[in-house]
Motif scaffolding. Structure first.
Motif, PDB file in Angstrom:
ATOM      1  N   TYR A 112       0.781  -1.233   0.000  1.00 54.17           N
ATOM      2  CA  TYR A 112       0.000   0.000   0.000  1.00 54.17           C
ATOM      3  C   TYR A 112       0.817   1.289   0.000  1.00 54.17           C
ATOM      4  CZ  TYR A 112      -3.646  -3.335   0.895  1.00 54.17           C
ATOM      5  OH  TYR A 112      -4.493  -4.406   0.789  1.00 54.17           O
ATOM      6  N   GLY A 113       2.132   1.200   0.039  1.00 55.47           N
ATOM      7  CA  GLY A 113       2.900   2.430  -0.008  1.00 55.47           C
ATOM      8  C   GLY A 113       4.313   2.288   0.498  1.00 55.47           C
ATOM      9  N   ILE A 114       5.015   3.421   0.471  1.00 54.51           N
ATOM     10  CA  ILE A 114       6.398   3.525   0.921  1.00 54.51           C
ATOM     11  C   ILE A 114       6.450   4.623   1.972  1.00 54.51           C
ATOM     12  CG2 ILE A 114       8.762   4.096   0.241  1.00 54.51           C
ATOM     13  CD1 ILE A 114       8.042   3.149  -2.588  1.00 54.51           C
ATOM     14  N   SER A 115       7.192   4.388   3.031  1.00 54.96           N
ATOM     15  CA  SER A 115       7.349   5.362   4.103  1.00 54.96           C
ATOM     16  C   SER A 115       8.837   5.523   4.410  1.00 54.96           C
ATOM     17  CB  SER A 115       6.609   4.884   5.346  1.00 54.96           C
ATOM     18  OG  SER A 115       6.800   5.781   6.413  1.00 54.96           O
ATOM     19  N   LEU A 116       9.261   6.760   4.612  1.00 51.20           N
ATOM     20  CA  LEU A 116      10.638   7.062   4.977  1.00 51.20           C
ATOM     21  C   LEU A 116      10.582   8.067   6.114  1.00 51.20           C
ATOM     22  CD1 LEU A 116      13.721   6.939   4.404  1.00 51.20           C
ATOM     23  CD2 LEU A 116      13.366   8.775   2.727  1.00 51.20           C
ATOM     24  N   GLY A 117      11.304   7.799   7.189  1.00 44.87           N
ATOM     25  CA  GLY A 117      11.266   8.723   8.314  1.00 44.87           C
ATOM     26  C   GLY A 117      12.306   8.394   9.352  1.00 44.87           C
ATOM     27  N   GLY A 118      12.324   9.193  10.404  1.00 38.41           N
ATOM     28  CA  GLY A 118      13.244   8.970  11.507  1.00 38.41           C
ATOM     29  C   GLY A 118      13.607  10.251  12.212  1.00 38.41           C
ATOM     30  N   ASN A 119      14.739  10.208  12.902  1.00 39.39           N
ATOM     31  CA  ASN A 119      15.211  11.346  13.694  1.00 39.39           C
ATOM     32  C   ASN A 119      16.697  11.568  13.487  1.00 39.39           C
ATOM     33  OD1 ASN A 119      12.735  11.649  15.284  1.00 39.39           O
ATOM     34  ND2 ASN A 119      13.358   9.700  16.178  1.00 39.39           N
ATOM     35  N   ALA A 120      17.086  12.853  13.431  1.00 39.23           N
ATOM     36  CA  ALA A 120      18.495  13.214  13.400  1.00 39.23           C
ATOM     37  C   ALA A 120      19.096  12.959  14.780  1.00 39.23           C
ATOM     38  CB  ALA A 120      18.642  14.699  13.046  1.00 39.23           C
ATOM     39  N   ARG A 121      20.382  13.132  14.889  1.00 41.53           N
ATOM     40  CA  ARG A 121      21.030  13.024  16.202  1.00 41.53           C
ATOM     41  C   ARG A 121      20.437  14.055  17.153  1.00 41.53           C
ATOM     42  NH1 ARG A 121      27.151  11.360  15.587  1.00 41.53           N
ATOM     43  NH2 ARG A 121      27.227  10.775  13.395  1.00 41.53           N
ATOM     44  N   CYS A 122      20.412  13.727  18.412  1.00 42.69           N
ATOM     45  CA  CYS A 122      20.038  14.671  19.458  1.00 42.69           C
ATOM     46  C   CYS A 122      21.337  15.356  19.890  1.00 42.69           C
ATOM     47  CB  CYS A 122      19.403  13.930  20.629  1.00 42.69           C
ATOM     48  SG  CYS A 122      18.900  15.014  21.981  1.00 42.69           S
ATOM     49  N   VAL A 123      21.422  16.669  19.652  1.00 40.52           N
ATOM     50  CA  VAL A 123      22.673  17.388  19.893  1.00 40.52           C
ATOM     51  C   VAL A 123      22.432  18.618  20.759  1.00 40.52           C
ATOM     52  CG1 VAL A 123      23.781  16.582  17.773  1.00 40.52           C
ATOM     53  CG2 VAL A 123      22.377  18.634  17.721  1.00 40.52           C
ATOM     54  N   PRO A 124      23.471  19.076  21.455  1.00 34.71           N
ATOM     55  CA  PRO A 124      23.325  20.265  22.298  1.00 34.71           C
ATOM     56  C   PRO A 124      22.905  21.494  21.490  1.00 34.71           C
ATOM     57  CG  PRO A 124      25.352  19.117  22.819  1.00 34.71           C
ATOM     58  CD  PRO A 124      24.810  18.472  21.579  1.00 34.71           C
ATOM     59  N   ASP A 125      21.997  22.237  22.028  1.00 32.30           N
ATOM     60  CA  ASP A 125      21.518  23.489  21.451  1.00 32.30           C
ATOM     61  C   ASP A 125      21.107  24.372  22.630  1.00 32.30           C
ATOM     62  OD1 ASP A 125      20.471  25.500  19.830  1.00 32.30           O
ATOM     63  OD2 ASP A 125      18.684  24.348  19.269  1.00 32.30           O
ATOM     64  N   PRO A 126      22.092  24.839  23.428  1.00 36.69           N
ATOM     65  CA  PRO A 126      21.793  25.498  24.690  1.00 36.69           C
ATOM     66  C   PRO A 126      20.891  26.726  24.580  1.00 36.69           C
ATOM     67  CG  PRO A 126      24.133  25.689  24.171  1.00 36.69           C
ATOM     68  CD  PRO A 126      23.522  24.787  23.145  1.00 36.69           C
ATOM     69  N   GLU A 127      20.927  27.404  23.461  1.00 36.87           N
ATOM     70  CA  GLU A 127      20.081  28.590  23.304  1.00 36.87           C
ATOM     71  C   GLU A 127      18.741  28.264  22.658  1.00 36.87           C
ATOM     72  OE1 GLU A 127      22.440  31.388  21.135  1.00 36.87           O
ATOM     73  OE2 GLU A 127      24.042  31.342  22.611  1.00 36.87           O
ATOM     74  N   GLY A 128      18.563  27.022  22.209  1.00 36.76           N
ATOM     75  CA  GLY A 128      17.311  26.615  21.584  1.00 36.76           C
ATOM     76  C   GLY A 128      17.024  27.341  20.282  1.00 36.76           C
ATOM     77  N   LYS A 129      18.058  27.818  19.585  1.00 42.89           N
ATOM     78  CA  LYS A 129      17.804  28.624  18.387  1.00 42.89           C
ATOM     79  C   LYS A 129      17.447  27.783  17.159  1.00 42.89           C
ATOM     80  CE  LYS A 129      22.524  29.295  16.678  1.00 42.89           C
ATOM     81  NZ  LYS A 129      23.511  30.283  16.294  1.00 42.89           N
ATOM     82  N   PHE A 130      17.556  26.461  17.226  1.00 43.85           N
ATOM     83  CA  PHE A 130      17.205  25.600  16.099  1.00 43.85           C
ATOM     84  C   PHE A 130      15.842  24.945  16.267  1.00 43.85           C
ATOM     85  CE2 PHE A 130      21.729  26.093  15.583  1.00 43.85           C
ATOM     86  CZ  PHE A 130      21.877  26.213  14.224  1.00 43.85           C
ATOM     87  N   ARG A 131      15.093  25.360  17.273  1.00 42.01           N
ATOM     88  CA  ARG A 131      13.759  24.787  17.469  1.00 42.01           C
ATOM     89  C   ARG A 131      12.735  25.866  17.771  1.00 42.01           C
ATOM     90  NH1 ARG A 131      16.886  22.626  21.993  1.00 42.01           N
ATOM     91  NH2 ARG A 131      16.315  23.785  23.823  1.00 42.01           N
TER      92      ARG A 131
END
Length: 131
Positions: A112-131
């Motif tokens: 019924y289909g193809i799925s691609l997904g997941g998560n990048a590495r969990c890395v420090p981002d002390p200022e939270g500027k990438f989220r």
């Protein structure tokens, strides 16, 4: 590794796997995708990028070739690769890669289909500027 490096590492592999199954994935991954909060080993908050996309199936033979190519690409990362097939009438097959710092990417195909997904590495981002 900083959040931008983790995002780039993940998106580069993601788009390379997507290119192995050309056709309409419906959505183009935005290059400036924002990350999510994740938990680092020291219990502090880090940043992680997650993407999941789906598309219509290919023929069974084309999907088998897709998994062989995906496995080769995943193995080139040096991360752990695992493949499974349920052997049932929907011919569901999984090719997954597991890397450091919670990196995971999975390709699943079936009738019924193809799925691609997941998560990048969990890395420090002390200022939270990438989220």
């Amino acid at each position: 590794m900083d959040p931008e490096q983790a995002r780039k590492e993940y998106l580069d592999l993601f788009t390379r796997i997507q290119a192995l199954a050309p056709g309409d994935w419906g959505v183009v991954v935005p290059p400036d995708i924002k990350g999510d909060v994740c938990r680092l080993p020291d219990r502090s908050d880090g940043t992680q990028f997650s993407i999941d996309l789906h598309r219509d199936p290919l023929s069974r033979e084309e999907m088998d070739i897709l998994h062989d190519k995906a496995k080769a690409l995943f193995e080139a990362t040096g991360f752990t690769v695992k493949q499974e097939s349920d052997g049932g009438p929907n011919f569901v097959r999984h090719t997954d890669v597991f890397g450091p710092d919670k990196f995971v990417m999975g390709l699943t195909t079936g009738k019924y289909g193809i799925s691609l997904g997941g998560n990048a590495r969990c890395v420090p981002d002390p200022e939270g500027k990438f989220r």
